[in-house]
Each structure stands twice: as structure tokens, then as C-alpha cells.
Design a protein around this motif. Structure first.
Motif, short mmCIF file in Angstrom:
data_model
loop_
_atom_site.label_atom_id
_atom_site.label_comp_id
_atom_site.label_asym_id
_atom_site.label_seq_id
_atom_site.Cartn_x
_atom_site.Cartn_y
_atom_site.Cartn_z
N LEU A 1 6.71 -1.54 -7.23
CA LEU A 1 7.52 -0.33 -7.07
C LEU A 1 6.80 0.81 -7.77
N PHE A 2 6.48 1.87 -7.02
CA PHE A 2 5.76 3.00 -7.60
C PHE A 2 6.73 3.93 -8.33
N GLN A 3 6.21 4.57 -9.36
CA GLN A 3 7.00 5.57 -10.07
C GLN A 3 7.24 6.75 -9.14
N PRO A 4 8.50 7.06 -8.80
CA PRO A 4 8.74 8.19 -7.88
C PRO A 4 8.44 9.52 -8.56
N GLU B 1 10.93 -13.46 3.01
CA GLU B 1 11.88 -14.13 3.89
C GLU B 1 13.30 -13.57 3.72
N GLY B 2 13.66 -13.29 2.49
CA GLY B 2 15.03 -12.84 2.23
C GLY B 2 15.19 -11.33 2.32
N ASP B 3 16.30 -10.89 1.77
CA ASP B 3 16.69 -9.48 1.81
C ASP B 3 15.89 -8.67 0.79
N VAL B 4 15.65 -7.41 1.12
CA VAL B 4 15.05 -6.45 0.20
C VAL B 4 16.08 -5.37 -0.06
N LYS B 5 16.35 -5.08 -1.34
CA LYS B 5 17.40 -4.13 -1.69
C LYS B 5 16.83 -3.02 -2.56
N LEU B 6 17.40 -1.84 -2.37
CA LEU B 6 17.11 -0.70 -3.25
C LEU B 6 18.44 -0.19 -3.79
N GLU B 7 18.54 -0.11 -5.10
CA GLU B 7 19.76 0.36 -5.73
C GLU B 7 19.43 1.57 -6.58
N PHE B 8 20.26 2.60 -6.46
CA PHE B 8 20.07 3.82 -7.25
C PHE B 8 21.14 3.87 -8.33
N LEU B 9 20.68 4.21 -9.54
CA LEU B 9 21.55 4.14 -10.70
C LEU B 9 21.45 5.42 -11.53
N ALA C 1 23.65 15.48 -9.50
CA ALA C 1 23.38 16.62 -10.36
C ALA C 1 22.01 16.48 -11.00
N PRO C 2 21.41 17.57 -11.46
CA PRO C 2 20.12 17.45 -12.15
C PRO C 2 20.22 16.50 -13.32
N GLY C 3 19.19 15.70 -13.51
CA GLY C 3 19.18 14.73 -14.59
C GLY C 3 18.25 13.57 -14.31
N SER C 4 18.35 12.55 -15.12
CA SER C 4 17.50 11.36 -14.99
C SER C 4 18.25 10.26 -14.25
N TYR C 5 17.51 9.55 -13.37
CA TYR C 5 18.09 8.48 -12.57
C TYR C 5 17.12 7.31 -12.53
N GLN C 6 17.58 6.21 -11.96
CA GLN C 6 16.74 5.03 -11.83
C GLN C 6 16.83 4.49 -10.40
N VAL C 7 15.78 3.78 -10.02
CA VAL C 7 15.80 3.04 -8.76
C VAL C 7 15.40 1.61 -9.07
N ARG C 8 16.12 0.66 -8.49
CA ARG C 8 15.83 -0.76 -8.70
C ARG C 8 15.50 -1.41 -7.37
N GLY D 1 14.06 -11.00 -3.39
CA GLY D 1 14.34 -12.37 -3.81
C GLY D 1 14.95 -12.38 -5.20
N GLU D 2 14.30 -13.09 -6.11
CA GLU D 2 14.79 -13.18 -7.48
C GLU D 2 14.15 -12.14 -8.39
N GLN D 3 13.22 -11.35 -7.86
CA GLN D 3 12.51 -10.37 -8.68
C GLN D 3 13.15 -8.99 -8.56
N SER D 4 13.21 -8.29 -9.68
CA SER D 4 13.71 -6.91 -9.69
C SER D 4 12.73 -6.03 -10.46
N PHE D 5 12.59 -4.80 -9.98
CA PHE D 5 11.68 -3.83 -10.59
C PHE D 5 12.43 -2.51 -10.68
N THR D 6 12.32 -1.83 -11.81
CA THR D 6 13.06 -0.59 -12.02
C THR D 6 12.12 0.51 -12.48
N GLU D 7 12.30 1.69 -11.89
CA GLU D 7 11.56 2.88 -12.30
C GLU D 7 12.54 4.04 -12.45
N SER D 8 12.19 4.97 -13.30
CA SER D 8 13.04 6.15 -13.49
C SER D 8 12.43 7.35 -12.79
#
Length: 785
Positions: free
Chosen positions: A487-490, A527-535, A595-602, A606-613
Motif C-alpha cells: 500500500l503506497f503512502q497517498p 483468491e479472496g476479497d480485497v478491502k479498503l477501509e477509510f478511517l 473536513a480538513p485533517g488527518s485520515y487513514q486508509v487500511r 486475506g489475513e494481511q492488513s496495511f495502513t497508511e495515513s
């Protein structure tokens, strides 16, 4: 005899025409397959600038009709003796195709593009529906969003927004900046309404967009038209450089065979160099000839073709000539040293010099020699102010000559090159190159610039192109490609209007993606699902998207293909709820933008998760503070949630009504049916009254609200459009109306609660006596942020 154009009539092969460049030349016709000839016309309008034109075409259906292309488009219907002008959308006509089966249908090419006629030239298709402009150079402004500027072949200069409000970038986002069809444009960084643009003959203009004033500030305003280079004091070429000092926007540089500098916006000029070319007099004679000269004041040789004032040291200036020399000054022009690479090809044209933005003394030079049938790519690099050079072209095809090279300001050693067939990239400072073509057509790339982490191209035949968001290239390395998932740093996202327009509309260009652009790499398709979650910054979940098609929302489903993938979050929080068949007038259920501010994307694979701000930024042009926009966001959330409560109430009412009807139906024919039916009717009447206050149930088509007044859910939803109409703090009256409508809604919700609390239990008790299944009240939806 010089150039000759020949055509044979498809109707009568004995009839041949020739247009001949000669002192006594003209249009000749033969009616015996070339055995004998007769001059039928000697009008110079048909044979001026012979090297550039001399095109003649026979009509495929009429042996007496023939066409000649020149500055104008000419047609003869009497065998070539006399001609009438056929109007075309643009001058300088070069090519013609005539339908063999229908001579009224033609495609004609000129310096403005191509046009089609179906009526023999009475009318033609427009040329502004083709993105075929030819740009010699490209520059960008410091507007927000930045503008892209260039000079178009046989047209005007042009600047255009890189992003516009609405559905795309249109003609309303274009404007001219002085100059003319050739050369460079330099835009002041401190006032982007002021620009300097070139034209042939050494003309340079200072254009002020605010006033419309376009002042000629030529450094030597002696018009050279018709004169050969050997007769000139200064030789200005077609695309002579025009550049501003990185240290002082009042300091302007242009070049001829010498370097000029002005420190007062062209009011006065000083020559700060000797002749930095070979000054070979044998290469400065009249252009064209020997029959027809073509001294248009543009085809001059032995000129300075590239100039770069240093961004590291204001006394350093790099210069390259069109005849194969490179010089540098390190004392502001007092002395110049020749630093030409030892293996510079003879007469190589130094097209672009790029000084490294990262280190003084480091520079790159793009050189080409295709005019001498040498199509090899030449890029040279120096790390010591030109004392030594290295050719760096490994990976670029041998026949793909290069015109421009640039280094990325954000990553040292990340190079881009543009040439006759497209774009190339190097991640190791030119040691190795690969294609960066992507969806770019195979087209000559004349110039490029990196602006705000975008790569902006000026092409010769396909207009401007922008590669949005170079940040993945900044982060790409062998470690990334060796991993299964990355996951690249946006980069920061701006809260801006406008969106990418998906259709193909003449004269409309797509906006860049609007929102947070997320890049991720998959070594292979999982093989499984790929998810993107915004936090939110504290980890509170906002939205989740999935590669499962049924879970894709308005931005589209998440891709899971092997390789690089991109997803765009439009920065919106979840929408308000809705119900089937809902019709609103100017009422939006869209969730508010973050709103303006800091956010995250996950990213979850599969069983792996990666998070960037990443950060969400406000449009820097607006005056609202971050606090104002946070208040606006909070209010829009309240409005959205109140709309959801209204719509959920309608949904509950309809669910209860449906269950009541089901219960009544189940007791049809029973002796107690009438009693239950009467009770059901009373409850349904009460529920209907509540529903009709919340929603206009008479609406069946989009414009029915013009006849049936909108109700509370629509009125509250319409406030969303009022409050979000601009990036600003909500008005007091918006709060007042919300409070009023919210109070009215609450009265109906309380009434509904009363019906549910009293009438429904009574109805359930009544039918329970007869063992009829009761009405089941579903729980309300949990509130979501």
C-alpha cells in the motif's frame, strides 16, 4: 526545376497534371499521358512557398476538376485553367483525400488539424473537436489548481486549467497569453496573470491578463522577414528560449545567438554572452532556394536552443546550441566556458538542458540529430558542471530520438524523457530506462514539466497530457515489487469540486480524480476479497469498500488484479438512508465531504492488513478556516442523520402497514375479521397521516413535486445543498430553519412512537385472541457517523 507535384485523373488516365516550381513554372496539363504538356496556369498563389506545398489532386469522378493545396485551398473545374478558392477552417493546406465513389466527400488536412466535408467544401467539420494541437514547449503556472501553457503550431498561445469545476475542462477554461504559434512561455510566479511569450522573428510580448495589455518587448526589433541569417545582427530561432530567473521574477532571459538579460520586464536588455554557437557562415545563407527563397524569419541556424538559469546559484547559467555546443557561466555571464561532451554527435541539436533540482553542478542534456538521418537517442549527464559527461540511454530503443529530459523534484535520480515516440522513465539516474507510455498515444513529446507531483506533457499532435499523481513512482523500488502486497503512502487530497467526466464530448477534457487517490500493488491476484477501509485519525471507521461486485459503491468496486491498482475515495461519509421509490426535489442524501485533517486508509488482503495515513486539505483559495469547515461538516452530519431518521420512519411505517395488511388478509372469512379490519384501518389511517407529513406520497415521477408540495424529509435534505453550497461556515438562518424543521419532524416521530407504543400492542392483543401472527416491530437502525 525544383519541387514538382503530379496527379493523374482516375476518369481519364491520359490526363495528367503537374504543378512545377520553376522561374516560369505553374500548373501544366498533358492529355496524352505525358507525351506533350501545356502550361494552363501560372498564378503564384498556387505555387508560393513551393517546398512547403506543391500538392495537386485530381477529382475521381470529373476529369476537368483538379485541386491545388497551398496557403489556401483551390479548385479548378475547367481542366486546371482557372481556380476558385474553397474555404477551409484553417489555412496552410497540406493533404487531401477524396472519396473515389463520392467526390463531394473529402478529408482535408492543414495546420489546424483535419476537416471533413460531405458537400464538396461548402461546409466542413469543426477542428476543435480533435485534441490534435501541436505544442512546442509546456510550462505551468502557480495558480491553484495550476494552469498549463504552451504555444500551438500555426495558432495562438494557450493556457488552460489543469482542473475545473463541473464535469470537465472546457473552452471556458482556455485563454491566450500573447506571443503566437511558436516557442516558450514564461509566467511570473508572483503574479500568474503576467506572462512572457515568444513569436518568430525574435518577438516577445509581455501580457497582462488582468488588463489585456500585450506589449512587444523585442530585444532587437529589427524585422528580419525575407533576410537570410548571414545578414542579421542577431539570429533568433523559431522556439527561442524565454526563461525567468528562479531568484528574481523581474529577471528575464532570452536567446538568439547570444544571451540577453532584462531586469526591468523588457524595458531594457543587455547582452551577457558572446556568440555561443559555431557561427558557421555556410549555414546562415538564405533558406530555401535556389528558385524560391523561404526566409520566414524562423529557419535560422547557429542559435542558442536551450537555456537554464540555475536554481542553486544565481550566477550559474547553462546554454546549449542547435549546432552541438554547450556552455556554462558561473559568474552571471561575465565569462562562459564551453563544456560540450566529448562524444557529442557533430551538429547535434541541444534541445533541452535540465539542471538537477537536488544538487548544484548536476545537469542533463537531451540532444537529437534526426535532421541528419541519425535517429539515435542522446541524453548526457554531468555531475561536475560539464567537466565530464556520460551518455545515459540504455533501454531507450535505438531509433527513438529524444527531445527532453527532466528530473523529479521529489526523488533524486528519478528521470523522465520524452521523444518522438513517447515517454520513458529511469529510477537509477539514467543507468536504465523503461517505457512510461501507459495510455498515452504514440506521439512526439516535445517538452515536459513536473508540477505538484504531476507529469505534464506538451505533445506535437495530441495536445497536452497530464499523468496524475507521481507519488507511486517516488516510492517504487525493488523491495516494493518483491512483496506480495504493498500500500503506497497517498498524497494529500484537496476538498475540491469537479469530477472526472466519463463521456467523450468534443472540446471537453477530463478532470483529474477528485478525492483521495489510493495506489496499491498486488504481486498476483488474490483468491479472496480485497478491502479498503477509510478511517479518521483516531481509527474510527468511515467507510469500507470491497472487491465483491455487490459491495462496490459509487466510486466503483476495489480492483484485485495483479500489478498496480488505483482507487479513488470521493471523501464522502456514508449517505443518508433512503427507501424504494423515493422522489425528492433538490434534496440530497449524499454524505458530507470529510473536513480538513488527518485520515487513514487500511488495505486488507486475506489475513494481511496495511495502513497508511494521509491529509485532507482545504482549497487554499478559500477564506474559510479549518474550524469553519469542521463546523460545516458537523452540521451536515446532523442534517444527514435527521434525513435518515425521517426516511427510516417512512420505511417503518410501510413495513408496519404491510404486516397489518398481511394480518387482515389472513383472517379474511373469519367471524372476527370485521373487528380486526376496522382496528387495522384506524391504525393505518394514523400511520398514513404521519407518513404524509414526513414524505409527499403523491410523488410518482421526478417533476411531481411541482404539483404536490414537498414534505419534511425533502425540506431537511434540501438544507444539505444550502449548507454545502460553498466551503464556508453555515449561516445562522440555516440553523434556524433546521431547528424548525427538525422540531416538526420530531412531532411526527413522537406521534409514530405513540402509535407503536399504544395502538400496535392493542392490535396485537386483539388478533392474539384468535392466534393470528402478530405485527413484529423491527428495531431502528443504529446511528452511523
Amino acid at each position: 526545376i525544383g519541387k514538382i507535384g503530379v496527379t493523374v485523373s482516375p476518369v481519364n488516365s491520359e490526363r495528367v497534371w503537374a504543378i512545377v516550381e520553376a522561374e516560369d513554372g505553374g500548373v501544366f496539363r498533358s492529355d496524352d499521358a505525358g507525351e506533350t504538356w501545356e502550361k494552363v496556369n501560372d498564378d503564384r498563389s498556387l505555387r508560393q512557398r513551393a517546398w512547403y506545398y506543391t500538392h495537386i489532386y485530381a477529382d475521381p469522378q470529373n476529369e476537368n476538376t483538379v485541386y491545388v493545396l497551398n496557403v489556401r485551398f483551390w479548385r479548378s473545374t475547367d481542366g486546371g485553367k482557372t481556380y476558385e478558392q474553397v474555404g477551409t477552417p484553417h489555412g496552410d493546406n497540406h493533404d487531401l483525400w477524396i472519396d473515389p465513389g463520392n467526390a463531394l466527400r473529402m478529408v482535408e488536412a492543414n495546420d489546424g488539424g483535419a476537416n471533413v466535408t460531405y458537400n464538396g467544401g461548402k461546409t466542413w467539420s469543426r477542428q476543435d473537436n480533435q485534441p490534435t494541437a501541436q505544442f512546442y514547449h509546456v510550462t505551468t503556472t502557480d495558480h491553484f489548481p495550476y494552469h498549463v501553457c504552451g504555444a500551438q503550431q500555426d495558432n495562438s498561445t494557450l493556457c488552460i486549467a489543469s482542473r475545473a469545476r463541473g464535469f470537465g475542462i472546457t473552452v471556458q477554461d482556455w485563454y491566450r497569453v500573447g506571443g503566437c504559434e511558436s516557442g516558450y512561455i514564461a509566467v511570473r510566479p508572483d503574479n500568474p496573470d503576467v506572462s512572457y511569450a515568444g513569436c518568430y522573428g525574435g518577438t516577445i510580448s509581455r501580457y497582462d491578463r488582468a488588463t489585456g495589455q500585450n506589449r512587444n518587448i523585442h530585444a532587437w526589433p529589427d524585422n528580419p522577414m525575407g533576410w537570410g541569417g548571414e545578414d542579421l545582427k542577431y539570429r533568433f530561432q523559431w522556439t527561442f528560449p524565454i526563461v525567468l530567473s528562479p531568484f528574481d521574477p523581474d529577471e528575464l532571459y532570452i536567446t538568439a545567438n547570444v544571451v540577453f538579460r532584462s531586469r526591468d520586464e523588457g524595458q531594457s536588455w543587455e547582452v551577457i554572452s558572446p556568440d555561443l554557437t559555431r557561427d558557421d557562415k555556410t549555414k546562415q545563407m538564405s533558406s530555401g532556394g535556389p528558385i524560391t527563397k523561404d526566409n520566414t524569419s524562423v529557419e535560422y541556424y547557429n542559435t542558442i536552443f536551450a537555456l537554464v538559469p540555475s536554481r542553486h546559484d544565481r550566477d550559474v547559467i547553462w546554454a546549449g546550441s542547435d549546432d552541438g555546443l554547450i556552455h556554462v557561466t558561473r559568474d552571471g555571464g561575465a565569462t562562459w566556458n564551453e563544456i560540450t561532451p566529448k562524444d557529442m554527435p557533430e551538429w547535434g541539436l541541444v534541445s533541452i538542458i535540465e539542471e538537477s533540482p537536488h544538487e548544484a553542478g548536476v545537469a542533463y542534456a537531451a540532444v537529437n540529430r534526426y535532421k541528419m538521418d541519425d535517429f539515435s537517442p542522446y541524453i548526457f549527464k554531468t555531475t561536475d558542471y560539464g567537466n565530464s559527461w556520460k551518455r545515459i540511454v540504455r533501454g531507450i530503443p535505438e531509433s527513438h530520438y529524444v527531445r527532453v529530459v527532466r528530473e523529479d523534484p521529489a526523488r533524486r535520480g528519478l528521470l523522465y524523457a520524452g521523444g518522438e515516440f513517447g515517454v520513458y522513465v529511469s529510477f537509477d539516474d539514467g543507468e536504465n530506462w523503461g517505457s512510461l507510455q501507459l495510455n498515452l498515444p504514440a506521439v512526439p513529446v516535445r517538452d515536459m514539466v513536473v508540477k505538484e507531483n504531476d507529469l505534464v506533457l506538451g505533445t506535437h499532435g495530441r495536445s497536452f497530457w497530464i499523468l496524475d499523481d507521481l507519488t507511486p513512482l517516488h516510492q517504487l523500488n525493488g523491495q516494493v515489487t518483491a512483496t506480495a502486497v504493498h500500500l503506497f503512502q497517498p498524497r494529500s487530497a484537496y476538498r475540491m469540486g469537479g469530477f472526472r467526466f466519463g463521456g467523450s464530448v468534443p472540446g471537453v477534457a477530463s478532470n483529474p480524480p477528485s478525492g483521495a487517490v489510493i495506489h496499491y500493488y498486488l504481486n498476483e491476484e488474490p483468491e479472496g476479497d480485497v478491502k479498503l477501509e477509510f478511517l479518521e485519525a483516531d481509527g474510527t471507521s468511515i467507510r469500507e469498500f470491497s472487491s465483491k461486485p455487490e459491495r462496490g459503491e459509487e466510486e466503483g468496486a476495489v480492483n484485485k488484479t495483479a500489478g498496480m491498482n488505483r482507487f479513488v475515495w470521493n471523501l464522502r461519509y456514508p449517505d443518508a438512508s433512503r427507501f424504494p421509490g423515493m422522489i425528492m426535489w433538490a434534496g440530497s442524501i449524499a454524505g458530507p465531504r470529510a473536513a480538513p485533517g488527518s485520515y487513514q486508509v487500511r488495505l486488507t488482503v486475506g489475513e494481511q492488513s496495511f495502513t497508511e495515513s494521509f491529509d485532507v486539505m482545504k482549497d487554499p483559495r478559500i477564506v474559510a478556516t479549518d474550524a469553519d469547515l469542521q463546523e460545516q461538516f458537523d452540521f451536515l452530519i446532523r442534517i444527514r442523520d435527521r434525513v435518515s431518521e425521517a426516511n427510516d420512519a417512512v420505511q417503518r411505517i410501510r413495513d408496519i402497514t404491510g404486516q397489518i395488511d398481511g394480518a387482515v388478509k389472513r383472517v379474511e372469512g373469519e367471524p372476527y375479521a370485521e373487528e380486526i379490519s376496522e382496528k387495522a384501518k384506524a391504525i393505518k389511517t394514523s400511520l398514513s397521516e404521519v407518513e404524509n407529513e414526513i414524505y409527499q406520497t403523491k410523488n410518482r415521477s421526478r417533476q411531481d413535486p411541482l404539483n404536490f408540495p414537498i414534505r419534511l424529509n425533502n425540506k431537511i435534505a434540501a438544507l444539505s445543498g444550502v449548507v454545502s453550497s460553498a466551503d464556508a461556515k453555515p449561516t445562522q438562518r440555516a440553523y434556524d430553519v433546521f431547528d424548525d424543521l427538525s422540531g416538526q419532524l420530531q412531532a411526527q416521530l413522537d406521534r409514530l412512537d405513540g402509535i407503536i407504543a399504544t395502538d400496535i400492542p392493542e392490535f396485537n392483543a386483539m388478533i392474539a385472541q384468535h392466534q393470528v401472527p402478530a405485527v413484529i416491530i423491527k428495531k431502528e437502525k443504529e446511528e452511523t457517523r
